[in-house]
Scaffold this motif. Structure first.
Motif, PDB file in Angstrom:
ATOM      1  N   VAL A 229       0.856  -1.181   0.000  1.00 24.83           N
ATOM      2  CA  VAL A 229       0.000   0.000   0.000  1.00 24.83           C
ATOM      3  C   VAL A 229       0.894   1.234   0.000  1.00 24.83           C
ATOM      4  O   VAL A 229       1.809   1.356   0.826  1.00 24.83           O
ATOM      5  CB  VAL A 229      -0.917   0.023   1.243  1.00 24.83           C
ATOM      6  N   VAL A 231       1.316   5.342   0.323  1.00 26.99           N
ATOM      7  CA  VAL A 231       0.717   6.552   0.871  1.00 26.99           C
ATOM      8  C   VAL A 231       1.749   7.673   0.819  1.00 26.99           C
ATOM      9  O   VAL A 231       2.921   7.449   0.487  1.00 26.99           O
ATOM     10  CB  VAL A 231       0.237   6.336   2.325  1.00 26.99           C
ATOM     11  N   GLU A 235       2.146  10.051   5.947  1.00 21.69           N
ATOM     12  CA  GLU A 235       1.025   9.203   6.360  1.00 21.69           C
ATOM     13  C   GLU A 235       1.443   7.767   6.666  1.00 21.69           C
ATOM     14  O   GLU A 235       0.604   6.953   7.051  1.00 21.69           O
ATOM     15  CB  GLU A 235      -0.043   9.206   5.265  1.00 21.69           C
ATOM     16  N   VAL A 236       2.725   7.442   6.485  1.00 24.50           N
ATOM     17  CA  VAL A 236       3.169   6.060   6.613  1.00 24.50           C
ATOM     18  C   VAL A 236       2.887   5.499   8.006  1.00 24.50           C
ATOM     19  O   VAL A 236       2.322   4.403   8.159  1.00 24.50           O
ATOM     20  CB  VAL A 236       4.674   5.942   6.274  1.00 24.50           C
ATOM     21  N   VAL A 238       0.812   6.514  10.441  1.00 25.97           N
ATOM     22  CA  VAL A 238      -0.617   6.429  10.767  1.00 25.97           C
ATOM     23  C   VAL A 238      -1.273   5.286  10.012  1.00 25.97           C
ATOM     24  O   VAL A 238      -2.059   4.515  10.594  1.00 25.97           O
ATOM     25  CB  VAL A 238      -1.321   7.766  10.442  1.00 25.97           C
ATOM     26  N   GLU A 239      -0.966   5.132   8.715  1.00 23.97           N
ATOM     27  CA  GLU A 239      -1.559   4.060   7.926  1.00 23.97           C
ATOM     28  C   GLU A 239      -1.124   2.687   8.441  1.00 23.97           C
ATOM     29  O   GLU A 239      -1.918   1.740   8.481  1.00 23.97           O
ATOM     30  CB  GLU A 239      -1.176   4.212   6.460  1.00 23.97           C
ATOM     31  N   ARG A 242      -3.108   1.937  11.569  1.00 24.65           N
ATOM     32  CA  ARG A 242      -4.490   1.589  11.233  1.00 24.65           C
ATOM     33  C   ARG A 242      -4.574   0.154  10.732  1.00 24.65           C
ATOM     34  O   ARG A 242      -5.486  -0.599  11.090  1.00 24.65           O
ATOM     35  CB  ARG A 242      -5.017   2.538  10.157  1.00 24.65           C
ATOM     36  N   ALA A 243      -3.637  -0.228   9.863  1.00 24.54           N
ATOM     37  CA  ALA A 243      -3.634  -1.581   9.320  1.00 24.54           C
ATOM     38  C   ALA A 243      -3.407  -2.606  10.432  1.00 24.54           C
ATOM     39  O   ALA A 243      -4.025  -3.679  10.434  1.00 24.54           O
ATOM     40  CB  ALA A 243      -2.562  -1.713   8.238  1.00 24.54           C
ATOM     41  N   VAL A 298       3.386  -1.098   4.099  1.00 26.00           N
ATOM     42  CA  VAL A 298       3.055   0.312   3.890  1.00 26.00           C
ATOM     43  C   VAL A 298       4.337   1.040   3.498  1.00 26.00           C
ATOM     44  O   VAL A 298       5.354   0.954   4.197  1.00 26.00           O
ATOM     45  CB  VAL A 298       2.441   0.940   5.149  1.00 26.00           C
ATOM     46  N   SER A 300       6.016   4.601   0.913  1.00 20.71           N
ATOM     47  CA  SER A 300       5.772   5.836   0.169  1.00 20.71           C
ATOM     48  C   SER A 300       6.769   5.899  -0.977  1.00 20.71           C
ATOM     49  O   SER A 300       7.769   5.174  -0.989  1.00 20.71           O
ATOM     50  CB  SER A 300       5.914   7.059   1.074  1.00 20.71           C
TER      51      SER A 300
END
Length: 331
Positions: A229, A231, A235-236, A238-239, A242-243, A298, A300
Motif C-alpha cells: 500500500v 501513501v 502518512e506512513v 498512521v496508515e 491503522r492496518a 506500507v 511511500s
C-alpha cells in the motif's frame, strides 16, 4: 563466492546444450538461455510462468558483438552504447537474424545490453553468443539480487547457478527505445534519465505507457506476497497503525524524513537516505518482510528524480492489481 574459469566453461556448456543458467549482473540475477535456441528460450518462459508475448533481453559480451543480433544501430544508439556499456542500459533496436523470435515475443525489435559484472561478462565471453535472460524469479514476483534468492525461488528448475555475490545496482536496467528519431525511456532503471539527457544533450520522453512491449510493463510486477500500500510519506506511520488495528501483520518502509519515529508494526525497514543504497536494497527489503510473515507493507514513493524514478516505478508495480498474476508459493 567467486566464479572460476571452470565455472564459466561449465555454465557455457549448459547453455550450448539447451540448459538454463542463472547469473549475476550489476542489476539483478538473470535466468539465461541460448538466444538462438527456440526450445531453450521457451523453457525460460515455462520456468518463470512468463507469458510468451513478453520479450526477453539479449545479453552480449561487448558492443562489438552486435552484428547479426540487430538489423542496424542508429547514431543515437551508438552514442548511448559507447557511454553506458557495459552498464545497466538496454537498447531496443531492430531485430537481426540471429535472434530467436521466441526471445522477442514475436516482435521485429530486440532488447539488447552489455552487463557490467565480471561474472556475467565471464559467462558471455566463454559462451561466445547471446544469452536471452529475464530476471531469475517467478513472473511478477520480486527480482533476485543474490544467488540464494534464485535458489530459494527456482530451485532445481535452473541447471546451473553462477554466484557473483549481491548485485550492486539492485534494480533492473533502463530500457530505451532507440528505433526512431526520438529516443524514449520505456522502463526507468539503473541509468538515470538525467544521465541519458546529458549524454545526448536532449530531453528524453518517458511515456506513461510503453508503446513497445518490453520487460517489466505488467501492471503488477516486482511484487512480494504481502500486499503493498502506497501513501504519502507523512502518512506512513498512521496508515501502518491503522492496518495493524485491522489485524494485519504490517511491514513498514519508514522514509528518511521519519527516521527514528516510533511505529507500531510487525517489522520496520528504515529506508536509506541515499537512492543508490535504497535501489540496491529494495528487493531484499521486500523479500525480508515476506520472510518475516508480513501480509501488508506500507510504503511511500521517493522523489522521482535520479534513481528515485526507478524505485518509484518498482513500488507502483509492486502495489499493482494482482488478479491476473500467479503468486509464487511461500518458501
Amino acid at each position: 563466492m567467486s566464479a572460476t574459469s571452470s565455472d564459466f566453461d561449465k555454465a557455457a556448456g549448459v547453455l550450448r546444450a539447451g540448459g538454463l543458467v542463472a547469473f549475476p549482473t550489476e542489476t539483478v540475477y538473470g535466468l539465461g538461455a541460448n538466444a538462438e535456441d527456440p526450445a531453450a528460450v521457451a523453457r525460460v518462459f515455462q520456468v518463470k510462468g512468463r507469458p510468451p508475448s513478453h520479450p526477453l533481453i539479449v545479453h552480449l559480451a561487448a558492443a562489438e558483438r552486435l552484428d547479426g543480433w540487430v538489423e542496424d544501430v542508429p547514431e543515437t544508439a551508438r552514442v548511448l552504447a559507447e557511454r553506458f556499456w557495459p552498464g545497466p542500459l538496454t537498447l531496443v533496436l531492430r531485430r537481426g537474424p540471429r535472434v530467436s523470435p521466441e526471445a522477442t515475443g514475436g516482435l521485429e525489435t530486440v532488447a539488447v545490453r552489455v552487463p557490467d559484472h565480471p561474472v556475467a561478462l565471464g559467462l558471455l565471453s566463454a559462451f561466445g553468443g547471446g544469452v536471452a535472460a529475464p530476471s531469475a524469479n517467478r513472473f511478477g514476483s520480486v527480482s533476485p539480487t543474490t544467488a540464494d534468492h534464485v535458489r530459494a525461488e527456482l530451485g532445481d528448475a535452473v541447471d546451473f547457478v553462477l554466484d557473483g555475490g549481491p548485485c550492486e545496482v539492485g534494480v533492473e536496467s533502463t530500457i530505451v527505445d532507440a528505433t526512431g528519431d526520438v529516443p524514449a525511456v520505456l522502463r526507468p532503471g539503473g541509468v538515470t534519465r538525467e544521465d541519458l539527457e546529458a549524454a545526448l544533450g536532449r530531453a528524453f520522453a518517458v511515456p506513461a505507457a510503453s508503446p513497445v512491449r518490453v520487460p517489466g510493463q505488467h501492471p503488477s510486477h516486482y511484487a512480494p506476497r504481502a500486499r503493498v500500500v502506497l501513501v504519502e510519506p507523512e502518512e506512513v506511520v498512521v496508515e501502518a497503525e491503522r492496518a495493524r488495528e485491522r489485524g494485519h501483520r504490517v511491514g513498514v518502509f519508514l522514509p528518511p524524513a521519519l527516521a527514528g519515529s516510533p511505529v507500531e508494526a510487525h517489522a520496520v525497514v528504515a529506508v536509506p537516505g541515499s537512492t543508490a543504497a535504497y535501489a540496491r536494497g529494495l528487493y531484499a527489503f521486500l523479500r525480508d518482510l515476506d520472510r518475516q510473515g508480513c501480509d501488508l507493507i506500507v510504503a511511500s514513493l521517493p522523489a522521482e528524480e535520479g534513481l528515485g524514478l526507478a524505485i518509484a516505478n518498482r513500488l507502483r508495480r509492486a502495489a499493482g492489481p494482482r488478479s491476473a498474476v500467479p503468486r509464487p508459493p511461500a518458501p
